[in-house]
Scaffold this motif. Structure first.
Motif, PDB file in Angstrom:
ATOM      1  N   ASP A  49       1.326  -1.254  -0.276  1.00  0.00           N
ATOM      2  CA  ASP A  49       0.152   0.004  -0.004  1.00  0.00           C
ATOM      3  C   ASP A  49       1.088   0.717  -0.068  1.00  0.00           C
ATOM      4  OD1 ASP A  49      -2.512  -0.392   0.427  1.00  0.00           O
ATOM      5  OD2 ASP A  49      -2.387  -1.455   2.025  1.00  0.00           O
ATOM      6  N   ILE A  50       0.575   2.215  -0.478  1.00  0.00           N
ATOM      7  CA  ILE A  50       0.714   3.986  -0.692  1.00  0.00           C
ATOM      8  C   ILE A  50       0.007   4.262  -0.590  1.00  0.00           C
ATOM      9  CG2 ILE A  50       3.129   2.944  -1.341  1.00  0.00           C
ATOM     10  CD1 ILE A  50       2.012   4.148  -4.607  1.00  0.00           C
ATOM     11  N   GLU A  51       0.570   5.890   0.012  1.00  0.00           N
ATOM     12  CA  GLU A  51      -0.735   6.758   0.350  1.00  0.00           C
ATOM     13  C   GLU A  51      -1.447   7.665  -0.860  1.00  0.00           C
ATOM     14  OE1 GLU A  51       0.437   9.215   3.180  1.00  0.00           O
ATOM     15  OE2 GLU A  51       1.109   7.770   4.676  1.00  0.00           O
ATOM     16  N   GLU A  52      -0.095   7.670  -1.808  1.00  0.00           N
ATOM     17  CA  GLU A  52      -1.055   7.905  -3.288  1.00  0.00           C
ATOM     18  C   GLU A  52      -1.769   7.260  -4.015  1.00  0.00           C
ATOM     19  OE1 GLU A  52       1.052  11.125  -6.623  1.00  0.00           O
ATOM     20  OE2 GLU A  52       2.729   9.841  -5.576  1.00  0.00           O
ATOM     21  N   ASN A  53      -2.511   8.064  -4.777  1.00  0.00           N
ATOM     22  CA  ASN A  53      -3.726   6.428  -4.845  1.00  0.00           C
ATOM     23  C   ASN A  53      -3.359   6.723  -6.861  1.00  0.00           C
ATOM     24  OD1 ASN A  53      -5.490   5.565  -5.942  1.00  0.00           O
ATOM     25  ND2 ASN A  53      -7.294   7.480  -6.412  1.00  0.00           N
TER      26      ASN A  53
ATOM     27  N   LYS B 174      -9.670   3.562  -3.492  1.00  0.00           N
ATOM     28  CA  LYS B 174      -9.166   4.621  -3.407  1.00  0.00           C
ATOM     29  C   LYS B 174      -7.491   4.341  -2.998  1.00  0.00           C
ATOM     30  CE  LYS B 174     -12.693   6.195  -4.889  1.00  0.00           C
ATOM     31  NZ  LYS B 174     -13.307   6.402  -6.704  1.00  0.00           N
ATOM     32  N   ARG B 175      -6.817   3.403  -2.594  1.00  0.00           N
ATOM     33  CA  ARG B 175      -5.939   3.615  -2.248  1.00  0.00           C
ATOM     34  C   ARG B 175      -4.997   3.109  -3.488  1.00  0.00           C
ATOM     35  NH1 ARG B 175      -7.495  -0.785   1.157  1.00  0.00           N
ATOM     36  NH2 ARG B 175      -5.589  -1.977   1.489  1.00  0.00           N
TER      37      ARG B 175
ATOM     38  N   HIS C 295       2.482   0.687  -4.858  1.00  0.00           N
ATOM     39  CA  HIS C 295       4.057  -0.006  -5.129  1.00  0.00           C
ATOM     40  C   HIS C 295       3.853  -1.263  -5.484  1.00  0.00           C
ATOM     41  CE1 HIS C 295       8.149  -0.236  -4.484  1.00  0.00           C
ATOM     42  NE2 HIS C 295       7.585   0.460  -5.247  1.00  0.00           N
TER      43      HIS C 295
ATOM     44  N   TRP D 194      -5.669  -6.060  -0.534  1.00  0.00           N
ATOM     45  CA  TRP D 194      -7.416  -4.952  -0.583  1.00  0.00           C
ATOM     46  C   TRP D 194      -8.671  -5.390  -0.055  1.00  0.00           C
ATOM     47  CZ3 TRP D 194      -6.610  -3.321  -7.005  1.00  0.00           C
ATOM     48  CH2 TRP D 194      -5.093  -2.140  -6.921  1.00  0.00           C
TER      49      TRP D 194
END
Length: 284
Positions: free
Chosen positions: A45-49, A82-83, A86, A117
């Motif tokens: 997971d990364i913060e930027e969508n 919406k996530r 990487h 997810w």
């Protein structure tokens, strides 16, 4: 959170092309199995969508042209994720080799992102999504040994093949699957694979019979377009393998044996002729 997936290569034990379909695809009937040569993928997971894809290969693209990216984008849009993610792709399977490396990577992406997810999609649902990416992806989602029909997307699981080795040899050429299928003349096919007999040999766990029944109707087309592939097959036969066949549309040719001493002899004999040689176990 971070998850990992393996993406094994596949080989064709049989490949038959029955007819040209109205949708432009070819109706196929083929038995495929997986070998212990695999790409590895990690998903985090990364913060930027957005989808961020990295690879250790200088050959494969890291954007929407890559089937891994395509798989991630499909799941992301279909299920309104919406996530960002990487993805790191470690390539070990040769590219454009007839080993379904790209399709297996896409299947691994579907499996990995399903977990990352928490989508809780079934194998059947993942296979259906895989159909939108490529004909080999549904088989790669399932893995193991299977009969593929339709354009390759209809999968019937078979028992695992008996233990043994596959020695894979890939020449430094790329073969266009599109060109091979466009050149294929269905009326010129002299001998078709004995698909039913191959299934029976797998059910009986008869390694020698499986090796003798190897057949691929695309071989003659690829041999005409790339004569060196034919030379490679002859060389493998001379080394005394139990069976030799080109996988998919080529250019990889593989030899089967269930004797370790023979596997080592074939592998060592090929090293002087071909740079890309892999001796791997058949996956059960």
């Amino acid at each position: 959170m971070k998850v990992w997936e393996k993406a094994p290569a596949k080989i064709n034990l049989t490949l038959d092309v029955l007819r040209k379909r109205e949708d432009g695809y070819h109706e196929v009937e083929m038995i495929m199995t997986m070998v212990d040569l695999a790409d590895r993928l990690s998903f985090e997971d990364i913060e930027e969508n957005k989808i961020l894809l990295e690879s250790n290969s200088g050959i494969v693209p890291n954007d929407e042209r890559n089937l891994v990216y395509k798989a991630a984008y499909l799941l992301k849009t279909k299920y309104h994720i919406k996530r960002g993610v990487h993805i790191v792709l470690e390539k070990n399977i040769p590219v454009a080799a007839g080993l379904a490396g790209g399709s297996s990577d896409a299947a691994a992406a579907l499996r990995g992102l399903n977990r990352l997810w928490n989508l809780n999609l079934t194998e059947e649902e993942l296979m259906k999504i895989g159909e939108e990416i490529g004909s080999d992806v549904p088989f790669c989602v399932v893995g193991g040994t299977a009969l593929a029909t339709g354009r390759g997307e209809k999968i019937k699981k078979l028992p695992p093949v008996p233990p043994g080795w596959a020695i894979l040899a890939k020449l430094p050429i790329s073969v266009s699957t599109k060109d091979v299928y466009e050149t294929l003349n269905l009326e010129e096919i002299k001998e078709r694979p004995k698909t039913k007999e191959m299934i029976q040999a797998i059910e009986r766990q008869d390694f020698l019979q499986i090796s003798q029944l190897l057949a691929n109707v695309l071989e003659e087309v690829t041999f005409k377009l790339h004569p060196k592939v034919k030379q490679l097959k002859k060389l493998l036969q001379q080394f005394g393998a139990d069976g030799v066949l080109m996988s998919g549309s080529g250019p990889t040719v593989f030899a089967l044996t269930n004797k370790e001493s023979k596997m080592k002899r074939i592998y060592n004999g090929l090293r002087g002729f071909c740079k890309e040689v892999y001796a791997v176990r058949l996956l059960r």
